[in-house]
Motif scaffolding. Structure first.
Motif, mmCIF file in Angstrom:
data_model
loop_
_atom_site.group_PDB
_atom_site.id
_atom_site.type_symbol
_atom_site.label_atom_id
_atom_site.label_comp_id
_atom_site.label_asym_id
_atom_site.label_seq_id
_atom_site.Cartn_x
_atom_site.Cartn_y
_atom_site.Cartn_z
ATOM 1 N N ASP A 72 0.828 -1.210 0.000
ATOM 2 C CA ASP A 72 0.000 0.000 0.000
ATOM 3 C C ASP A 72 0.863 1.261 0.000
ATOM 4 O O ASP A 72 0.526 2.252 -0.649
ATOM 5 C CB ASP A 72 -0.936 0.009 1.209
ATOM 6 N N ARG A 86 0.894 4.050 -2.925
ATOM 7 C CA ARG A 86 0.622 5.472 -2.647
ATOM 8 C C ARG A 86 1.618 6.340 -3.412
ATOM 9 O O ARG A 86 1.261 7.390 -3.932
ATOM 10 C CB ARG A 86 0.708 5.725 -1.142
ATOM 11 N N LEU A 91 -0.599 9.728 5.492
ATOM 12 C CA LEU A 91 -1.602 10.120 4.498
ATOM 13 C C LEU A 91 -2.548 8.971 4.167
ATOM 14 O O LEU A 91 -3.749 9.198 3.940
ATOM 15 C CB LEU A 91 -0.910 10.620 3.236
ATOM 16 N N ILE A 92 -2.054 7.746 4.154
ATOM 17 C CA ILE A 92 -2.928 6.598 3.922
ATOM 18 C C ILE A 92 -3.883 6.412 5.092
ATOM 19 O O ILE A 92 -5.072 6.118 4.916
ATOM 20 C CB ILE A 92 -2.091 5.324 3.694
ATOM 21 N N SER A 108 -5.003 8.683 7.067
ATOM 22 C CA SER A 108 -5.945 9.809 7.155
ATOM 23 C C SER A 108 -6.165 10.372 5.754
ATOM 24 O O SER A 108 -5.651 11.433 5.399
ATOM 25 C CB SER A 108 -5.379 10.886 8.092
ATOM 26 N N PRO A 109 -6.929 9.665 4.904
ATOM 27 C CA PRO A 109 -7.003 10.019 3.483
ATOM 28 C C PRO A 109 -7.633 11.378 3.189
ATOM 29 O O PRO A 109 -7.378 11.946 2.133
ATOM 30 C CB PRO A 109 -7.840 8.879 2.883
ATOM 31 N N ARG A 110 -8.426 11.919 4.114
ATOM 32 C CA ARG A 110 -9.001 13.254 3.890
ATOM 33 C C ARG A 110 -8.082 14.357 4.375
ATOM 34 O O ARG A 110 -8.334 15.535 4.140
ATOM 35 C CB ARG A 110 -10.338 13.391 4.635
ATOM 36 N N ARG A 123 -4.534 16.631 5.384
ATOM 37 C CA ARG A 123 -3.464 17.314 4.647
ATOM 38 C C ARG A 123 -2.193 17.255 5.486
ATOM 39 O O ARG A 123 -2.229 17.285 6.720
ATOM 40 C CB ARG A 123 -3.842 18.774 4.352
ATOM 41 N N ASP A 168 -6.625 16.164 9.959
ATOM 42 C CA ASP A 168 -7.907 15.836 9.339
ATOM 43 C C ASP A 168 -8.989 16.681 9.997
ATOM 44 O O ASP A 168 -9.399 16.408 11.121
ATOM 45 C CB ASP A 168 -8.211 14.347 9.524
#
Length: 247
Positions: A190, A194, A219-220, A222-224, A226, A244
Protein backbone atom coordinates in the motif's frame (compact mmCIF):
# COMPACT_ATOMS: atom_id res chain seq x y z
CA UNK A 1 -9.45 -10.47 30.81
CA UNK A 2 -10.95 -13.28 28.78
CA UNK A 3 -11.03 -13.12 24.97
CA UNK A 4 -12.96 -15.21 22.49
CA UNK A 5 -13.23 -15.64 18.73
CA UNK A 6 -16.57 -16.73 17.27
CA UNK A 7 -16.89 -18.22 13.82
CA UNK A 8 -20.05 -19.00 11.85
CA UNK A 9 -18.47 -21.08 9.07
CA UNK A 10 -15.77 -23.71 8.93
CA UNK A 11 -14.29 -21.86 5.96
CA UNK A 12 -13.10 -19.18 8.39
CA UNK A 13 -11.09 -21.63 10.52
CA UNK A 14 -7.63 -20.54 9.28
CA UNK A 15 -8.38 -16.92 10.19
CA UNK A 16 -10.05 -17.92 13.44
CA UNK A 17 -7.11 -20.03 14.53
CA UNK A 18 -4.65 -17.26 13.70
CA UNK A 19 -6.65 -14.72 15.71
CA UNK A 20 -7.21 -17.07 18.65
CA UNK A 21 -3.53 -17.98 18.88
CA UNK A 22 -2.27 -14.41 18.63
CA UNK A 23 -4.91 -12.93 20.94
CA UNK A 24 -4.77 -15.78 23.48
CA UNK A 25 -8.48 -16.26 22.90
CA UNK A 26 -10.91 -19.17 23.10
CA UNK A 27 -12.06 -20.29 19.66
CA UNK A 28 -15.75 -21.16 19.21
CA UNK A 29 -16.86 -23.44 16.39
CA UNK A 30 -20.64 -23.60 16.92
CA UNK A 31 -21.28 -26.07 14.07
CA UNK A 32 -19.67 -28.77 16.22
CA UNK A 33 -22.68 -28.64 18.59
CA UNK A 34 -25.79 -29.84 16.82
CA UNK A 35 -27.93 -29.41 19.92
CA UNK A 36 -28.46 -25.64 19.65
CA UNK A 37 -28.32 -22.94 17.01
CA UNK A 38 -25.25 -20.77 16.71
CA UNK A 39 -27.18 -17.78 17.98
CA UNK A 40 -28.40 -19.69 21.05
CA UNK A 41 -24.87 -20.85 21.82
CA UNK A 42 -23.57 -17.30 21.48
CA UNK A 43 -26.19 -15.88 23.82
CA UNK A 44 -25.22 -18.45 26.44
CA UNK A 45 -21.52 -17.61 26.14
CA UNK A 46 -21.77 -13.84 25.68
CA UNK A 47 -21.06 -12.77 29.27
CA UNK A 48 -18.37 -15.42 29.80
CA UNK A 49 -15.80 -13.27 28.00
CA UNK A 50 -14.75 -9.64 28.19
CA UNK A 51 -13.64 -9.29 24.55
CA UNK A 52 -15.16 -10.84 21.44
CA UNK A 53 -13.91 -11.14 17.88
CA UNK A 54 -16.88 -12.08 15.68
CA UNK A 55 -15.76 -13.36 12.29
CA UNK A 56 -18.93 -12.82 10.32
CA UNK A 57 -20.93 -10.28 8.34
CA UNK A 58 -22.03 -7.23 10.32
CA UNK A 59 -25.69 -8.06 9.71
CA UNK A 60 -25.26 -11.47 11.33
CA UNK A 61 -23.46 -9.84 14.25
CA UNK A 62 -26.31 -7.39 14.79
CA UNK A 63 -28.79 -10.26 14.94
CA UNK A 64 -26.54 -12.22 17.30
CA UNK A 65 -26.31 -9.22 19.65
CA UNK A 66 -30.02 -8.38 19.60
CA UNK A 67 -31.22 -7.91 23.18
CA UNK A 68 -27.85 -8.61 24.79
CA UNK A 69 -26.18 -5.18 25.31
CA UNK A 70 -27.04 -3.40 28.56
CA UNK A 71 -24.43 -0.71 29.25
CA UNK A 72 -21.22 0.49 27.62
CA UNK A 73 -19.63 0.33 31.06
CA UNK A 74 -20.32 -3.38 31.56
CA UNK A 75 -20.91 -4.96 28.14
CA UNK A 76 -18.14 -7.05 26.62
CA UNK A 77 -16.12 -5.44 23.87
CA UNK A 78 -17.23 -6.70 20.46
CA UNK A 79 -15.31 -6.41 17.18
CA UNK A 80 -16.59 -7.74 13.86
CA UNK A 81 -14.18 -8.91 11.15
CA UNK A 82 -15.18 -10.19 7.75
CA UNK A 83 -13.86 -13.59 6.69
CA UNK A 84 -11.47 -11.97 4.20
CA UNK A 85 -9.96 -9.90 7.05
CA UNK A 86 -10.50 -6.63 5.20
CA UNK A 87 -12.05 -4.67 8.08
CA UNK A 88 -12.06 -4.78 11.88
CA UNK A 89 -15.13 -2.93 13.17
CA UNK A 90 -15.80 -2.24 16.86
CA UNK A 91 -19.54 -2.66 17.42
CA UNK A 92 -19.87 -2.59 21.18
CA UNK A 93 -17.95 -0.98 24.07
CA UNK A 94 -15.48 0.64 21.70
CA UNK A 95 -13.85 3.19 23.97
CA UNK A 96 -14.75 2.15 27.52
CA UNK A 97 -14.64 -1.60 27.00
CA UNK A 98 -11.60 -1.81 24.76
CA UNK A 99 -13.14 -2.82 21.42
CA UNK A 100 -11.26 -0.05 19.62
CA UNK A 101 -7.94 -1.31 20.96
CA UNK A 102 -8.87 -4.88 20.06
CA UNK A 103 -9.75 -3.79 16.52
CA UNK A 104 -6.33 -2.18 16.08
CA UNK A 105 -4.63 -5.27 17.51
CA UNK A 106 -6.54 -7.61 15.19
CA UNK A 107 -5.85 -5.30 12.25
CA UNK A 108 -2.10 -5.41 12.92
CA UNK A 109 -2.26 -9.20 12.91
CA UNK A 110 -4.20 -9.56 9.67
CA UNK A 111 -3.66 -6.42 7.60
CA UNK A 112 -7.30 -5.37 8.05
CA UNK A 113 -8.39 -1.74 8.20
CA UNK A 114 -9.62 -0.73 11.69
CA UNK A 115 -12.91 1.14 11.25
CA UNK A 116 -13.26 3.27 14.39
CA UNK A 117 -16.50 5.23 14.81
CA UNK A 118 -16.51 6.47 18.42
CA UNK A 119 -16.71 10.23 18.93
CA UNK A 120 -13.87 10.37 21.46
CA UNK A 121 -11.37 9.37 18.77
CA UNK A 122 -13.08 11.23 15.89
CA UNK A 123 -12.57 14.66 17.39
CA UNK A 124 -8.80 14.23 17.50
CA UNK A 125 -7.45 15.75 14.27
CA UNK A 126 -3.85 14.53 14.04
CA UNK A 127 -2.30 11.37 12.65
CA UNK A 128 1.40 10.70 13.17
CA UNK A 129 3.37 8.83 10.56
CA UNK A 130 6.49 7.34 12.15
CA UNK A 131 9.49 5.53 10.75
CA UNK A 132 12.61 4.59 12.66
CA UNK A 133 15.82 2.65 12.57
CA UNK A 134 15.66 -0.74 14.24
CA UNK A 135 16.04 -0.68 18.01
CA UNK A 136 15.17 2.97 18.67
CA UNK A 137 13.87 3.47 22.20
CA UNK A 138 10.47 4.79 23.21
CA UNK A 139 12.27 7.84 24.60
CA UNK A 140 13.98 8.57 21.27
CA UNK A 141 10.68 8.21 19.43
CA UNK A 142 8.91 10.47 21.91
CA UNK A 143 11.62 13.12 21.54
CA UNK A 144 11.20 13.09 17.76
CA UNK A 145 7.41 13.25 18.03
CA UNK A 146 7.45 16.19 20.44
CA UNK A 147 9.91 17.98 18.15
CA UNK A 148 7.58 17.50 15.18
CA UNK A 149 4.50 18.54 17.16
CA UNK A 150 6.26 21.78 18.11
CA UNK A 151 3.99 22.50 21.04
CA UNK A 152 0.79 20.86 19.81
CA UNK A 153 -0.45 18.46 22.50
CA UNK A 154 -0.17 14.71 22.16
CA UNK A 155 -3.82 14.58 23.19
CA UNK A 156 -4.70 15.89 19.71
CA UNK A 157 -3.25 12.73 18.14
CA UNK A 158 -5.81 10.15 17.02
CA UNK A 159 -3.42 7.41 15.97
CA UNK A 160 0.07 6.48 14.86
CA UNK A 161 0.73 4.91 11.46
CA UNK A 162 3.79 2.99 10.33
CA UNK A 163 4.84 0.40 7.76
CA UNK A 164 4.39 -3.33 8.35
CA UNK A 165 8.13 -3.88 8.89
CA UNK A 166 7.78 -1.85 12.08
CA UNK A 167 4.73 -3.66 13.45
CA UNK A 168 6.88 -5.35 16.11
CA UNK A 169 9.27 -2.47 16.82
CA UNK A 170 9.48 -2.54 20.62
CA UNK A 171 10.30 1.14 21.10
CA UNK A 172 7.39 2.19 18.89
CA UNK A 173 5.00 -0.18 20.65
CA UNK A 174 6.17 1.11 24.04
CA UNK A 175 5.73 4.73 22.96
CA UNK A 176 2.18 4.03 21.76
CA UNK A 177 1.31 2.12 24.94
CA UNK A 178 2.73 4.88 27.14
CA UNK A 179 0.42 7.45 25.56
CA UNK A 180 -2.55 5.14 24.83
CA UNK A 181 -2.16 5.74 21.09
CA UNK A 182 -3.41 3.09 18.66
CA UNK A 183 -0.94 1.88 16.05
CA UNK A 184 -2.15 1.40 12.49
CA UNK A 185 0.12 -0.75 10.32
CA UNK A 186 0.25 -0.07 6.58
CA UNK A 187 1.50 -2.78 4.22
CA UNK A 188 4.54 -2.14 2.07
CA UNK A 189 2.40 -2.79 -0.99
CA UNK A 190 0.00 0.00 0.00
CA UNK A 191 2.86 2.37 0.74
CA UNK A 192 4.44 1.60 -2.63
CA UNK A 193 1.11 2.11 -4.39
CA UNK A 194 0.62 5.47 -2.65
CA UNK A 195 3.83 6.44 -4.38
CA UNK A 196 4.33 9.89 -2.90
CA UNK A 197 6.74 11.35 -0.41
CA UNK A 198 8.15 14.86 -0.31
CA UNK A 199 11.77 13.83 0.14
CA UNK A 200 12.49 10.26 -1.05
CA UNK A 201 15.11 8.44 0.99
CA UNK A 202 17.79 6.35 -0.69
CA UNK A 203 18.33 4.42 2.56
CA UNK A 204 14.63 3.58 2.88
CA UNK A 205 14.42 2.63 -0.80
CA UNK A 206 17.39 0.26 -0.45
CA UNK A 207 16.35 -1.28 2.89
CA UNK A 208 12.55 -1.18 2.77
CA UNK A 209 11.75 -0.98 -0.93
CA UNK A 210 9.66 2.20 -0.84
CA UNK A 211 10.50 5.89 -1.19
CA UNK A 212 9.51 6.81 2.34
CA UNK A 213 7.58 5.69 5.42
CA UNK A 214 6.29 8.44 7.67
CA UNK A 215 4.59 10.70 5.10
CA UNK A 216 2.78 8.06 3.01
CA UNK A 217 1.74 6.08 6.11
CA UNK A 218 0.19 9.16 7.72
CA UNK A 219 -1.60 10.12 4.50
CA UNK A 220 -2.93 6.60 3.92
CA UNK A 221 -4.23 6.42 7.50
CA UNK A 222 -5.95 9.81 7.16
CA UNK A 223 -7.00 10.02 3.48
CA UNK A 224 -9.00 13.25 3.89
CA UNK A 225 -6.20 14.98 5.76
CA UNK A 226 -3.46 17.31 4.65
CA UNK A 227 0.20 17.08 5.45
CA UNK A 228 0.96 19.85 7.95
CA UNK A 229 4.42 18.66 9.02
CA UNK A 230 6.62 17.08 6.36
CA UNK A 231 9.14 14.40 7.25
CA UNK A 232 11.13 15.52 10.26
CA UNK A 233 14.16 13.43 11.24
CA UNK A 234 15.63 13.31 14.75
CA UNK A 235 18.30 10.77 15.66
CA UNK A 236 17.11 7.96 13.40
CA UNK A 237 13.39 8.61 13.86
CA UNK A 238 11.22 10.24 11.18
CA UNK A 239 7.86 11.82 11.91
CA UNK A 240 5.22 13.37 9.64
CA UNK A 241 1.91 14.85 10.77
CA UNK A 242 -1.40 14.89 8.89
CA UNK A 243 -4.35 16.96 10.06
CA UNK A 244 -7.91 15.84 9.34
CA UNK A 245 -10.52 18.53 9.78
CA UNK A 246 -13.59 16.69 8.53
CA UNK A 247 -15.95 19.61 8.89
Amino acid sequence: MSRAVWLVRAEALPLGRKLAAALDAHLYQPWLDAGASGREQFRAAFHAHSHWMLVMASGIAVRYLDGLPQSKYSDPAVVVMDEAARFAIPLLSGHEGGANALAYEAARLTGAVPAITTATEAIKPLTLGIGCRRGKSAEAIEQAVLHALAGQPLTDVREVATIDLKADELGLLAFCARHALPLRVISREDVAARGWTGAPSDWVRQNVGVDGVCEPCALIASPRGRLIVSKTAVDGVTVAIVEDNAF
